[in-house]
Design a protein around this motif. Structure first.
Motif, PDB file in Angstrom:
ATOM      1  N   GLY A 175      31.479 -25.223  12.812  1.00  0.00           N
ATOM      2  CA  GLY A 175      31.853 -23.598  12.861  1.00  0.00           C
ATOM      3  C   GLY A 175      32.665 -23.152  12.145  1.00  0.00           C
ATOM      4  N   GLU A 179      24.283 -27.197  16.181  1.00  0.00           N
ATOM      5  CA  GLU A 179      24.923 -26.000  15.755  1.00  0.00           C
ATOM      6  C   GLU A 179      25.229 -25.060  17.131  1.00  0.00           C
ATOM      7  N   VAL A 180      24.878 -25.102  18.144  1.00  0.00           N
ATOM      8  CA  VAL A 180      25.189 -24.270  19.401  1.00  0.00           C
ATOM      9  C   VAL A 180      26.633 -25.247  19.814  1.00  0.00           C
ATOM     10  N   GLY A 193      33.079 -13.829  17.511  1.00  0.00           N
ATOM     11  CA  GLY A 193      32.571 -14.989  18.328  1.00  0.00           C
ATOM     12  C   GLY A 193      33.466 -15.233  19.533  1.00  0.00           C
ATOM     13  N   ASP A 246      23.431 -19.952  22.121  1.00  0.00           N
ATOM     14  CA  ASP A 246      22.706 -19.990  20.900  1.00  0.00           C
ATOM     15  C   ASP A 246      22.412 -18.515  20.343  1.00  0.00           C
ATOM     16  N   VAL A 257      24.874 -17.677  17.265  1.00  0.00           N
ATOM     17  CA  VAL A 257      25.026 -18.522  16.201  1.00  0.00           C
ATOM     18  C   VAL A 257      24.126 -18.326  15.081  1.00  0.00           C
ATOM     19  N   THR A 297      23.007 -19.975  11.249  1.00  0.00           N
ATOM     20  CA  THR A 297      23.366 -21.278  10.535  1.00  0.00           C
ATOM     21  C   THR A 297      23.211 -21.102   9.042  1.00  0.00           C
ATOM     22  N   LYS A 318      28.568 -15.721  14.939  1.00  0.00           N
ATOM     23  CA  LYS A 318      29.149 -17.019  14.565  1.00  0.00           C
ATOM     24  C   LYS A 318      28.406 -18.015  13.511  1.00  0.00           C
ATOM     25  N   VAL A 340      27.814 -20.933  11.717  1.00  0.00           N
ATOM     26  CA  VAL A 340      27.714 -22.591  11.710  1.00  0.00           C
ATOM     27  C   VAL A 340      27.187 -23.102  10.282  1.00  0.00           C
TER      28      VAL A 340
END
Length: 350
Positions: free
Chosen positions: A37, A157-158, A192, A318, A321, A323, A343, A345
């Motif tokens: 993150g 990723e979570v 976040g 989830d 997030v 990515t 957030k 990641v």
């Protein structure tokens, strides 16, 4: 061990470089990073270090690859979240409050191990590493085994932001503020940390008001039942509890005026070192202002609890997030600032 790492120099864009990671000592492990993150603390530290070359990142999740000979409870292939470093032996650590570890500054912010030895080299030259005991903006990170929390088959990723940001927001609610059904919590800032705090409180049956100027950040809390406003100056009911994630003096002062008598305000945002507070009003209204580091959490206890809530559908981590590839760090930060991402990641393997 040769790895690829995001090497930063002050506010300039980071570059992926080859780096050499030290071998694990008896109580250390090497984790192959699957996801990491991006936290506001990474950005603050990058500016603070000036031109000093550094590998940051402190919300790593990945697979244990190498173990020091004294490590128990972990095996190669375990997926773990790497949380902040602590000594494990001081009074605060023994009390279950490792965020206040007597050696926290040296372990998490010195850029080296506690004995001063480096963990990362680029071109045979030591660079600032061991950030929060890991430096996980890289394909692999070296960490103390006690900072590694197994997360099973949780999506990496979570899971990654549970090491700091998600831990801080949820812990501030569950460990510090502790609102109950019938209370009303004000969350100032819905990035976040603030979004997780709001969702955690809602899962506890608490009424939540979120103040956030960026419209895109208000969407998710509103979908799960929070009342949202763009400004603290908008009409809103008084609250029993408040959490400031911004660190802005004007937000802190305004949040205090919205608290009911004997209310409590928790602070998790890093802003100016000094701000003016009306001490007389604090006293006469019985208000509390409480600092909070890492959600007052023991990661080995709170991270599994937050995973249980996620699996039960109570905490939709989830949905926060988005990515990015590790090389897309600057785009991830820009999207976060614009509210396009709650957030970000990074995925070192892409």
């Amino acid at each position: 061990m040769r790895i690829s790492a995001l090497l930063a120099r002050g506010t300039t864009a980071g570059a992926l470089v080859d780096a050499d990671l030290d071998d694990p000592r008896p109580d250390e492990v090497i984790v192959r990073i699957e996801a990491v993150g991006v936290c506001h603390t990474d950005l603050l530290t990058r500016r603070k270090l000036g031109t000093q070359p550094a590998v940051l990142g402190h919300e790593g999740c990945g697979l244990v690859e190498h173990l020091g000979p004294a490590v128990d409870g972990l095996t190669p292939g375990d997926r773990v979240v790497i949380s902040f470093a602590s000594c494990g032996g001081c009074a605060q650590c023994r009390a279950g409050l490792p965020g206040y570890c007597a050696w926290a500054a040296a372990l998490n912010g010195s850029g080296r191990r506690l004995d001063g030895s480096p963990t990362l080299r680029v071109g045979d030259e030591p660079v600032f590493g061991a950030f929060f005991g890991q430096s996980s903006f890289a394909t692999a990170a070296l960490a103390d085994a006690r900072s590694c929390i197994p997360v099973g088959d949780m999506p990496p990723e979570v899971a990654a932001p549970l090491g700091c940001g998600f831990l801080t927001g949820a812990g501030a609610v569950l460990n510090v503020l502790r609102p109950r059904h019938g209370d009303r919590l004000l969350v100032v800032g819905a990035g976040g940390v603030g979004a997780v705090a709001a969702l955690t409180a809602l899962s506890e049956g608490v009424e939540v008001v979120v103040a956030e100027p960026v419209a895109a950040r208000r969407v998710l809390p509103a979908q799960y039942g929070a009342t949202t406003v763009a400004s603290l100056d908008e009409p809103m009911p008084s609250v029993t509890h408040a959490l400031d994630t911004t660190g802005r003096p004007e937000s802190i002062a305004r949040a205090l005026t919205l608290l009911q008598p004997r209310g409590i305000l928790a602070l998790v945002g890093l802003g100016p070192a000094q701000t003016a507070l009306d001490v007389r009003k604090l006293m006469l209204r019985g208000l509390q202002v409480r600092g909070c580091v890492e959600g007052d959490a023991d990661p080995s206890l709170l991270i599994p609890e937050l995973i249980r809530r996620f699996r039960r559908g109570l905490l939709p981590l989830d949905r926060l997030v988005t990515t990015y590839a590790l090389a897309d760090f600057d785009r991830a930060v820009a999207d976060q600032r614009a509210g396009r991402t709650l957030k970000p990641v990074l995925l070192p393997g892409t």
